[in-house]
Write a protein that holds these residues in place. Structure first.
Motif, PDB file in Angstrom:
ATOM      1  N   PHE A  73       0.835  -1.201   0.000  1.00 31.81           N
ATOM      2  CA  PHE A  73       0.000   0.000   0.000  1.00 31.81           C
ATOM      3  C   PHE A  73       0.872   1.253   0.000  1.00 31.81           C
ATOM      4  N   LEU A  74       1.825   1.308   0.924  1.00 24.70           N
ATOM      5  CA  LEU A  74       2.693   2.475   1.022  1.00 24.70           C
ATOM      6  C   LEU A  74       3.521   2.657  -0.245  1.00 24.70           C
ATOM      7  N   ALA A  75       4.037   1.562  -0.799  1.00 27.03           N
ATOM      8  CA  ALA A  75       4.875   1.639  -2.000  1.00 27.03           C
ATOM      9  C   ALA A  75       4.101   2.176  -3.199  1.00 27.03           C
ATOM     10  N   ARG A  76       2.820   1.856  -3.301  1.00 34.24           N
ATOM     11  CA  ARG A  76       2.013   2.361  -4.423  1.00 34.24           C
ATOM     12  C   ARG A  76       1.888   3.875  -4.400  1.00 34.24           C
ATOM     13  N   LEU A  77       2.097   4.463  -3.236  1.00 34.43           N
ATOM     14  CA  LEU A  77       1.952   5.902  -3.096  1.00 34.43           C
ATOM     15  C   LEU A  77       3.298   6.623  -3.085  1.00 34.43           C
ATOM     16  N   MET A  78       4.386   5.859  -3.282  1.00 32.70           N
ATOM     17  CA  MET A  78       5.737   6.427  -3.301  1.00 32.70           C
ATOM     18  C   MET A  78       6.196   6.670  -4.728  1.00 32.70           C
ATOM     19  N   LEU A  79       7.195   7.524  -4.844  1.00 29.08           N
ATOM     20  CA  LEU A  79       7.882   7.676  -6.119  1.00 29.08           C
ATOM     21  C   LEU A  79       8.646   6.375  -6.394  1.00 29.08           C
ATOM     22  N   PRO A  80       8.855   6.036  -7.676  1.00 26.02           N
ATOM     23  CA  PRO A  80       9.421   4.722  -8.022  1.00 26.02           C
ATOM     24  C   PRO A  80      10.707   4.335  -7.299  1.00 26.02           C
TER      25      PRO A  80
END
Length: 184
Positions: A73-80
């Motif tokens: 979830f958190l990674a989907r909202l981060m820059l690549p």
């Protein structure tokens, strides 16, 4: 004619965790946020029903799945670049890194297939669960328009309510007019 201007964030949000900056998307569209949140809920459903007071029913795989769901979830909202670092998995034996992966199942297969056995999968960026939960709460508040983003004139920043006009009454309230306790 009324006119209102709405600002859009253009700079990434940054969470510094243990000296590492994780950059989050400046803005997240509602559908994107809700899709990521739905995946998180699915991961939580897998861990539902665990009784932390009865450790005999504890399923470590379900707990790991819930933690992976929070990371996804958190990674989907981060820059690549931040998302890649945050979700990187290492296959290790002792202090030696045998390989790095982005997918848990692939990393587990590599650990199982490692010559000599004893290999295991670990997060390249290990974090205590409390930090994952704090990040999760921060992100939900951030993109959900929480307290950190409210204008200073919002209700949470308002002055307390003014007292009612007139004098306070001096009568005894009904609750104080009950039968006195012994010894009074």
């Amino acid at each position: 004619m009324a006119k209102k201007t709405f600002a859009l964030n253009s700079e990434p949000h940054i969470a510094t965790v243990g000296g590492t900056d994780l950059e989050f998307l400046p803005e997240v569209m509602g559908d994107e946020f809700m899709d990521a949140f739905a995946e998180l809920r699915e991961a939580q459903q897998a861990a539902k029903g665990l009784d932390m007071n009865d450790l005999s029913t504890l399923d470590p795989a379900a707990l790991r799945g819930a933690a992976r769901g929070m990371r996804a979830f958190l990674a989907r909202l981060m820059l690549p670049e931040s998302a890649t670092a945050f979700t990187r998995l290492n296959v290790v034996r002792g202090d030696q890194v045998l390989g790095s992966f982005q997918d848990w199942d692939q990393a587990q297969e590599a650990a199982d297939a490692a010559e000599g056995g004893g290999a295991r999968v670990v997060w390249a960026m290990p974090l205590p669960d409390r930090v994952l939960v704090e990040l999760l709460e921060w992100v939900v508040e951030l993109y959900g328009g929480g307290a950190d983003e409210r204008p200073p004139t919002s209700s949470s920043a308002s002055a307390p309510r003014s007292p009612k006009g007139g004098r306070r009454g001096m009568g005894v309230s009904p609750s104080r007019a009950s039968t006195p306790a012994p010894g009074r």
